[in-house]
Design an enzyme around this catalytic site. Structure first.
Site, PDB file in Angstrom:
ATOM      1  N   SER A   1       0.820  -1.213   0.000  1.00  0.00           N
ATOM      2  CA  SER A   1       0.000   0.000   0.000  1.00  0.00           C
ATOM      3  C   SER A   1       0.854   1.264   0.000  1.00  0.00           C
ATOM      4  CB  SER A   1      -0.919   0.014   1.220  1.00  0.00           C
ATOM      5  OG  SER A   1      -1.581  -1.226   1.359  1.00  0.00           O
TER       6      SER A   1
HETATM    7  N1  SAH Z   1      -0.888  -4.863   3.937  1.00  0.00           N
HETATM    8  C1  SAH Z   1      -0.175  -5.139   2.721  1.00  0.00           C
HETATM    9  C2  SAH Z   1      -0.881  -4.701   1.470  1.00  0.00           C
HETATM   10  C3  SAH Z   1      -1.983  -5.555   1.195  1.00  0.00           C
HETATM   11  S1  SAH Z   1      -2.720  -5.580  -0.376  1.00  0.00           S
HETATM   12  C4  SAH Z   1       1.208  -4.586   2.734  1.00  0.00           C
HETATM   13  O1  SAH Z   1       1.590  -3.894   3.683  1.00  0.00           O
HETATM   14  O2  SAH Z   1       1.959  -4.887   1.804  1.00  0.00           O
HETATM   15  C5  SAH Z   1      -4.104  -6.581   0.140  1.00  0.00           C
HETATM   16  C6  SAH Z   1      -3.779  -8.018   0.453  1.00  0.00           C
HETATM   17  O3  SAH Z   1      -4.979  -8.625   0.902  1.00  0.00           O
HETATM   18  C7  SAH Z   1      -3.334  -8.809  -0.762  1.00  0.00           C
HETATM   19  O4  SAH Z   1      -2.089  -9.411  -0.518  1.00  0.00           O
HETATM   20  C8  SAH Z   1      -4.440  -9.860  -0.953  1.00  0.00           C
HETATM   21  O5  SAH Z   1      -3.976 -11.104  -1.426  1.00  0.00           O
HETATM   22  C9  SAH Z   1      -4.986  -9.965   0.462  1.00  0.00           C
HETATM   23  N2  SAH Z   1      -6.350 -10.482   0.557  1.00  0.00           N
HETATM   24  C10 SAH Z   1      -7.410 -10.228  -0.245  1.00  0.00           C
HETATM   25  N3  SAH Z   1      -8.494 -10.891   0.194  1.00  0.00           N
HETATM   26  C11 SAH Z   1      -8.102 -11.587   1.306  1.00  0.00           C
HETATM   27  C12 SAH Z   1      -8.777 -12.456   2.210  1.00  0.00           C
HETATM   28  N4  SAH Z   1     -10.050 -12.751   2.090  1.00  0.00           N
HETATM   29  N5  SAH Z   1      -8.069 -12.984   3.234  1.00  0.00           N
HETATM   30  C13 SAH Z   1      -6.754 -12.710   3.392  1.00  0.00           C
HETATM   31  N6  SAH Z   1      -6.061 -11.881   2.572  1.00  0.00           N
HETATM   32  C14 SAH Z   1      -6.737 -11.330   1.540  1.00  0.00           C
END
Ligand code: SAH
Length: 196
Positions: free
Chosen positions: A37
């Site tokens: 992010s």
């Molecule tokens: N917090 C992260 C950025 C996340 S992007 C960082 O600091 O890099 C959002 C993430 O949520 C992605 O990796 C995606 O695979 C995950 N995601 C999406 N739906 C999800 C779910 N139902 N359970 C767990 N992870 C999920």
């Protein structure tokens, strides 16, 4: 909070070929079609969680592990869950190399939280919820707990979301819709995670 942002090296959480861009204020690709992010949005979400150091935190959407690392610096214990095992593996390595031992990593669907490990003083959702915040998540907040999530208000415009803060108090649950943001979607249910 700013101190945490300056002490956790973001370049450790970006792919090697993008390391020189790690300090740009932009989201960057991390594999599996996902992104780390934008730093200013991560900082805003941390601010909204009002962590004091003693909290148990649930982080949904580990991704690169950067947000989890900051949460681990600001709270007592972090449980972080991700549906892509390859991302969890890389995140675990980076967190370990930084000596952040108060983070537990889980692989799976975090859209319903981790009920067996609730309650949490703070819940950080790092992927966009496509409708109202599930009650299953709100139920996992401890009294006084806060949840921060990007929430999509209009199903016709899934890329437009607002940061939403939910607070649970003795008197009930309150919700505030704040800054416009853009996150990848929170995938709900049993959809298979694609390979990197
Ligand atoms: N917090 C992260 C950025 C996340 S992007 C960082 O600091 O890099 C959002 C993430 O949520 C992605 O990796 C995606 O695979 C995950 N995601 C999406 N739906 C999800 C779910 N139902 N359970 C767990 N992870 C999920």
């Amino acid at each position: 909070m700013l101190e945490a942002v300056t002490t956790v090296p973001r370049e450790r959480f970006t792919p090697p070929n993008l390391r020189e861009r790690a300090y740009e204020n932009v989201a960057l690709p991390i594999g599996c079609g996902q992104t780390i992010s934008q730093p200013v949005v991560v900082a805003r979400m941390l601010e909204l969680l009002e962590l004091t150091g003693s909290e148990r935190v649930l982080d949904i959407g580990t991704g690169s592990g950067y947000h989890a690392a900051l949460l681990a610096t600001l709270a007592a214990r972090v449980l972080t869950i991700e549906r892509h095992a390859a991302l969890t593996e890389a995140a675990g390595l980076a967190l370990c190399e930084l000596g952040l031992t108060n983070v537990e990593l889980f692989i799976g669907d975090g859209s319903r939280g981790i009920p067996s490990r609730a309650p949490f003083d703070a819940i950080n959702v790092a992927a966009a919820i496509g409708g109202p915040v599930p009650t299953a998540l709100i139920d996992q907040l401890a009294p006084g707990g806060r949840l921060v999530a990007p929430v999509c208000e209009d199903p016709e415009q899934p890329d437009k979301q607002r940061l939403t803060v939910i607070r649970r108090s003795e008197r009930g649950v309150s919700q505030a819709l704040l800054d416009p943001v853009r996150f990848v979607p929170l995938v709900v249910g049993r959809q298979r995670a694609a390979r990197a």
